[in-house]
Motif scaffolding. Structure first.
Motif, PDB file in Angstrom:
ATOM      1  N   ALA A 136       0.647  -1.275  -0.105  1.00 17.84           N
ATOM      2  CA  ALA A 136      -0.082  -0.281  -0.072  1.00 17.84           C
ATOM      3  C   ALA A 136       0.906   1.249   0.116  1.00 17.84           C
ATOM      4  N   ASP A 137       2.794   1.279   0.441  1.00 14.31           N
ATOM      5  CA  ASP A 137       2.697   2.193   0.636  1.00 14.31           C
ATOM      6  C   ASP A 137       4.176   2.502  -0.483  1.00 14.31           C
ATOM      7  N   GLU A 138       3.388   1.420  -1.679  1.00 13.21           N
ATOM      8  CA  GLU A 138       4.422   1.647  -2.882  1.00 13.21           C
ATOM      9  C   GLU A 138       4.116   2.741  -3.847  1.00 13.21           C
ATOM     10  N   ILE A 139       5.529   3.925  -3.824  1.00 12.80           N
ATOM     11  CA  ILE A 139       5.630   4.822  -5.378  1.00 12.80           C
ATOM     12  C   ILE A 139       5.496   3.667  -6.519  1.00 12.80           C
ATOM     13  N   ALA A 140       6.146   2.979  -6.680  1.00  7.58           N
ATOM     14  CA  ALA A 140       6.155   1.840  -8.037  1.00  7.58           C
ATOM     15  C   ALA A 140       6.517   0.605  -7.481  1.00  7.58           C
ATOM     16  N   ASP A 141       6.230  -0.485  -8.286  1.00  5.97           N
ATOM     17  CA  ASP A 141       6.752  -2.023  -8.230  1.00  5.97           C
ATOM     18  C   ASP A 141       8.325  -1.717  -8.699  1.00  5.97           C
ATOM     19  N   PRO A 142       9.117  -2.392  -7.471  1.00  8.12           N
ATOM     20  CA  PRO A 142      10.893  -2.217  -7.687  1.00  8.12           C
ATOM     21  C   PRO A 142      11.236  -2.698  -9.139  1.00  8.12           C
ATOM     22  N   ARG A 143       9.918  -3.866  -9.256  1.00  8.86           N
ATOM     23  CA  ARG A 143      10.699  -5.033  -9.356  1.00  8.86           C
ATOM     24  C   ARG A 143      11.173  -5.303 -11.598  1.00  8.86           C
ATOM     25  N   PRO A 144      10.441  -4.419 -12.258  1.00 12.85           N
ATOM     26  CA  PRO A 144      11.235  -3.897 -13.652  1.00 12.85           C
ATOM     27  C   PRO A 144      12.735  -3.303 -13.113  1.00 12.85           C
ATOM     28  N   VAL A 145      13.020  -2.795 -12.156  1.00 13.82           N
ATOM     29  CA  VAL A 145      14.216  -1.718 -12.438  1.00 13.82           C
ATOM     30  C   VAL A 145      15.198  -3.061 -12.172  1.00 13.82           C
ATOM     31  N   ALA A 146      14.787  -3.848 -11.066  1.00  5.89           N
ATOM     32  CA  ALA A 146      15.697  -5.333 -10.300  1.00  5.89           C
ATOM     33  C   ALA A 146      15.854  -5.519 -11.782  1.00  5.89           C
ATOM     34  N   GLU A 147      15.250  -6.518 -12.539  1.00  4.87           N
ATOM     35  CA  GLU A 147      15.126  -6.570 -13.664  1.00  4.87           C
ATOM     36  C   GLU A 147      16.338  -6.704 -14.853  1.00  4.87           C
ATOM     37  N   LEU A 148      16.043  -5.313 -15.085  1.00  2.00           N
ATOM     38  CA  LEU A 148      16.894  -4.616 -16.419  1.00  2.00           C
ATOM     39  C   LEU A 148      18.421  -4.632 -14.945  1.00  2.00           C
ATOM     40  N   LEU A 149      18.507  -4.272 -13.578  1.00  2.00           N
ATOM     41  CA  LEU A 149      19.694  -4.659 -13.730  1.00  2.00           C
ATOM     42  C   LEU A 149      20.293  -6.177 -13.742  1.00  2.00           C
ATOM     43  N   ARG A 150      19.462  -6.948 -13.724  1.00  2.00           N
ATOM     44  CA  ARG A 150      19.897  -8.606 -13.429  1.00  2.00           C
ATOM     45  C   ARG A 150      20.148  -8.486 -15.296  1.00  2.00           C
ATOM     46  N   GLN A 151      19.335  -8.221 -15.976  1.00  2.90           N
ATOM     47  CA  GLN A 151      19.800  -7.992 -17.603  1.00  2.90           C
ATOM     48  C   GLN A 151      20.978  -7.758 -17.858  1.00  2.90           C
ATOM     49  N   TRP A 152      21.502  -6.066 -16.850  1.00  2.00           N
ATOM     50  CA  TRP A 152      22.598  -5.691 -17.237  1.00  2.00           C
ATOM     51  C   TRP A 152      23.666  -6.134 -16.617  1.00  2.00           C
ATOM     52  N   SER A 153      23.661  -6.683 -15.325  1.00  2.00           N
ATOM     53  CA  SER A 153      24.663  -7.758 -14.568  1.00  2.00           C
ATOM     54  C   SER A 153      25.125  -9.134 -15.398  1.00  2.00           C
ATOM     55  N   THR A 154      24.813  -9.789 -15.328  1.00  4.39           N
ATOM     56  CA  THR A 154      24.257 -10.853 -15.932  1.00  4.39           C
ATOM     57  C   THR A 154      25.676 -11.184 -17.048  1.00  4.39           C
ATOM     58  N   ASP A 155      26.161 -11.750 -16.473  1.00  4.51           N
ATOM     59  CA  ASP A 155      27.492 -11.859 -17.483  1.00  4.51           C
ATOM     60  C   ASP A 155      28.236 -10.981 -18.288  1.00  4.51           C
ATOM     61  N   HIS A 156      27.963  -9.170 -17.532  1.00  2.15           N
ATOM     62  CA  HIS A 156      28.363  -8.492 -17.885  1.00  2.15           C
ATOM     63  C   HIS A 156      30.217  -8.381 -17.660  1.00  2.15           C
ATOM     64  N   PRO A 157      31.018  -7.911 -19.058  1.00  2.00           N
ATOM     65  CA  PRO A 157      32.245  -8.513 -19.284  1.00  2.00           C
ATOM     66  C   PRO A 157      32.924  -7.519 -18.277  1.00  2.00           C
ATOM     67  N   GLU A 158      32.823  -6.572 -18.180  1.00  2.00           N
ATOM     68  CA  GLU A 158      33.901  -5.686 -17.026  1.00  2.00           C
ATOM     69  C   GLU A 158      33.538  -5.737 -15.698  1.00  2.00           C
ATOM     70  N   PHE A 159      32.824  -7.071 -15.364  1.00  2.00           N
ATOM     71  CA  PHE A 159      32.265  -6.869 -13.984  1.00  2.00           C
ATOM     72  C   PHE A 159      32.203  -8.357 -13.605  1.00  2.00           C
ATOM     73  N   GLN A 160      32.980  -9.369 -14.126  1.00  2.00           N
ATOM     74  CA  GLN A 160      33.076 -11.042 -14.070  1.00  2.00           C
ATOM     75  C   GLN A 160      34.377 -11.279 -12.706  1.00  2.00           C
ATOM     76  N   PHE A 161      34.917 -10.261 -12.853  1.00  2.00           N
ATOM     77  CA  PHE A 161      36.382 -10.602 -11.333  1.00  2.00           C
ATOM     78  C   PHE A 161      36.924  -8.988 -10.867  1.00  2.00           C
ATOM     79  N   LEU A 162      35.075  -9.092 -10.146  1.00  2.00           N
ATOM     80  CA  LEU A 162      35.159  -7.726  -9.408  1.00  2.00           C
ATOM     81  C   LEU A 162      35.933  -8.220  -8.109  1.00  2.00           C
ATOM     82  N   PRO A 163      35.832  -7.028  -7.059  1.00  2.00           N
ATOM     83  CA  PRO A 163      37.204  -7.458  -5.860  1.00  2.00           C
ATOM     84  C   PRO A 163      36.942  -8.197  -5.106  1.00  2.00           C
ATOM     85  N   ARG A 164      35.082  -8.186  -5.423  1.00  2.00           N
ATOM     86  CA  ARG A 164      34.821  -9.564  -4.345  1.00  2.00           C
ATOM     87  C   ARG A 164      32.901  -8.885  -4.566  1.00  2.00           C
ATOM     88  N   LYS A 165      32.336 -10.009  -3.980  1.00  2.00           N
ATOM     89  CA  LYS A 165      31.139  -9.859  -4.623  1.00  2.00           C
ATOM     90  C   LYS A 165      30.633  -8.357  -3.973  1.00  2.00           C
TER      91      LYS A 165
END
Lengths: 559, 99
Positions: A136-165
């Motif tokens: 009831a207190d939501e501005i908008a459903d955050p999941r479309p953005v979360a899915e966008l971030l998932r697609q962007w981050s999955t197998d992102h070539p720059e970010f497969q060997f980060l310093p840590r998780k």
């Protein structure tokens, strides 16, 4: 919800077939364990104390009924008939055999699931408010953005060997149920003075060995700048992060060592540099995702069945009051199914229970299921007139416990019953505390209380943000439990403070009981919660309850 | 005088099942700790550890764990190693299921 594109399907299948070949080469001896370990970790496969453990991603905690049924099938066919829902909204299977894991991954791919980036130094599963799309207190459903971030981050070539998780959490509500301030990046949807939607961006939060509350790096980020801005943060950290020392590699340490102002300057510079490369394709994708996550149509119906059950059935009433939250649409409720039956393992569900929850979601919940970081299962859209049926079915399956948000709704990591990193057990402590508060029949009187238990300093059980946190340690070869007080994982986040010397496994449950009973004596009114009392009074009276002998001695010395 | 050597066993996890296993005196991997070789000499312990680590197609994560002599064979001295001989405490799974 989101359905895989052809690209997703091909990518996940290819990864399964690669891993199948890697497992074959490991078993026939062509790969050593040192060579194989990073490959299995890329696919969520750990070796624990008694067996392998497979961690399966549940993106932003959203599941469809057919996916839940597939998890049940996997649990029965390749595991021991149950699964463990985690504080990262994922599910873990505790007993897979190495040779079966490729088949399990194929079975997951059949229902658009995988275990990619659930381990290793990558961007992990993006977590979200478990009431997303319904609150009831939501501005908008955050999941479309979360899915966008998932697609962007999955197998992102720059970010497969980060310093840590690297962990990102997102909420669309001012009431923060996603612990955004304890993540590497926390995103809170906000509106600016012009009424436009955007994000408050928080960086450098985290628990573990050095707990930190995240700091605001950008008070208002326009929606369309999200991906380049997040990419700028990760890429700045990717270069600055301490690869020389695993314990100092997380971004919270980078922010601490360089200061938020310097990090902000570097991020803004990087953002300016890469922003032109984002042509707007991401916004087109996001628009498509928003359509995919649209709330189902929730028709207006009579509340008759609900009102009579609420009046006449006290067991139903207690459950409804405790486990059903306010929905954005009048007449509907958000049901939290407690996986915390007194004395059971927090977060565990049997295959039968998973199937029942899937059936209920399909019949009465518009086919939506969420997993919370508090290790419970959510049916986000249930009409109130259907609640008595939902409750009756849950009760029969051992899922009707009315304790959400109460003392026995305990978060606990797997601890030394399973985890190779643990220094002590967590599960038995959670079971004993829950059984004890049930015996005393006090938890409804006590009200809102978050107890969180971790079996080692890595804090998977979020003990630092528990109102009462418990940390299991190995003290000279004996399990020992340290208590922290006053932690909070919500929008008013704070890190709990250590109360004093630890307790043995025999002493910890009575100590928690003294603490709870002391709170009942100390509170100003029935509506003052544990955390409110603690903030009003400070730690002294709670410490006195924990350590009565010390308190007694201090009184004698003062006299 | 050098510090007294704490007796050891060589242990790890089976490659396929992940189950805890221990090295025996006759070079087998056993699922029962009581059948393990109790090593009382430091140099010998290092030799046996190397032998265990040289079998990566059978066992993973081989290390030396403290142990003591018991009535039926070696016994764990630390609770972590004790749990490895049984399984988790929340379900009768793991070794305790077949014991």
């Amino acid at each position: 919800m989101y359905s895989y594109s052809e690209f997703d399907e091909a990518f996940v299948r290819e990864r399964v077939s690669q891993f199948r070949a890697q497992v074959e080469r490991r078993i026939d001896g062509s790969l050593t364990e040192d060579e194989f370990k990073p490959l299995r970790l890329m696919n969520g496969l750990y070796l624990q104390l008694h067996a392998y453990m497979l961690r399966v991603a549940i993106p932003y905690g959203t599941l469809a009924p057919h996916q839940m049924r597939q998890l049940a099938m996997i649990a029965e066919r390749w595991d021991k008939g149950y699964g463990h829902f985690t504080t990262r909204q994922n599910i873990q299977f505790n007993w897979p055999k190495l040779k079966d894991v490729p088949d399990i991954l194929d079975a997951l791919a059949d229902v658009e699931m995988h275990a990619i980036q659930t381990s290793g130094n990558t961007i992990r599963n993006v977590t979200a408010d478990h009431f997303a799309g319904a609150a009831a207190d939501e501005i908008a459903d955050p999941r479309p953005v979360a899915e966008l971030l998932r697609q962007w981050s999955t197998d992102h070539p720059e970010f497969q060997f980060l310093p840590r998780k690297f962990k990102i959490a997102i909420t669309g509500s001012p009431n923060d149920r996603a612990v955004t301030k304890a993540h590497d990046i926390g995103l809170r949807m906000v509106r600016n003075e012009a009424g436009e939607e955007g994000f408050e961006v928080i960086v450098g939060g985290g628990l573990g060995r050095t707990p930190m509350i995240g700091k605001v790096i950008r008070e208002f980020l326009p929606r369309e700048d999200l991906l380049p801005y997040v990419e700028a943060i990760v890429s700045v950290w990717n270069l600055l992060g301490r690869r020389d020392n695993k314990f100092k590699a997380r971004i919270k340490i980078t922010v601490h060592e360089h200061g938020i102002e310097e990090i902000r300057r570097l991020v803004e510079d990087r953002f300016t540099e890469i922003r032109p490369g984002f042509s707007g394709v991401d916004q087109e994708v996001l628009a498509g995702l928003e359509a995919a996550f649209a709330r189902p149509s929730l028709p207006e119906r009579s509340l008759g069945g609900f009102e009579s059950a609420y009046t006449n059935d006290p067991v139903f009433r207690a459950w409804s009051d405790t486990n059903v939250a306010e929905h954005a649409v009048p007449g509907y409720g958000i049901v939290t199914i407690s996986l915390k039956a007194h004395g059971k393992t927090p977060g565990d569900a049997s295959a039968d229970q998973m199937r029942l929850m899937a059936d209920l979601a399909e019949e009465l919940g518009h086919s939506e299921i969420r997993i919370s970081h508090e290790q419970n299962v959510i049916l986000p859209h249930v009409h109130k007139s259907d609640l008595p049926r939902v409750h009756a079915a849950l009760k029969e399956a051992g899922l009707g416990t009315a304790n959400v948000g109460l003392a026995s709704d305990i978060i606990a990591c797997p601890g030394m019953d399973y985890c190779a990193l643990a220094t002590a057990r967590s599960i038995p402590i959670a079971q004993e505390i829950a059984e004890r508060v049930d015996e005393l029949k006090i938890e409804h009187e006590v009200g809102h209380l978050k107890i969180k238990i971790s079996g080692c300093i890595n804090a998977c059980g979020h003990h630092h943000v528990g109102h009462i946190g418990i940390l299991g340690l190995d003290r000279a070869g004996v399990e020992n439990y340290q208590i922290t007080l006053g932690g909070d994982g919500t929008e008013s986040a704070s890190i709990g403070e250590r109360a004093g010397p630890g307790f043995s496994a025999d002493q910890i449950v009575p100590a928690i009981e003294r603490l709870i009973l002391a709170y009942l004596d100390l509170r100003e009114s029935d509506s003052e919660t544990f955390i409110q009392s603690y903030r009003r009074l400070g730690p002294a009276p709670f410490k006195a309850a924990l350590y009565p002998e010390t308190a007694e001695k201090e009184r004698a010395d003062a006299a | 005088m050098s510090r007294k050597f704490t007796p050891k066993v060589v242990t790890g996890n089976a490659l396929i099942e992940g189950d805890a296993v221990w090295l025996t005196e006759d070079d087998r991997w056993t699922r029962e700790m009581s059948e393990a070789e109790l090593i009382e000499d430091e140099a010998h312990a290092q030799m046996r550890l190397l032998f265990g680590q040289s079998q990566p197609s059978v066992v993973v994560g081989v290390y030396l764990a403290d142990a003591k002599a018991g009535l039926n064979g070696p016994e764990p001295t630390h609770f972590r190693e004790d749990f490895r001989t049984r399984g988790p405490s929340n379900y009768p799974h793991g070794k305790q299921a077949t014991a």
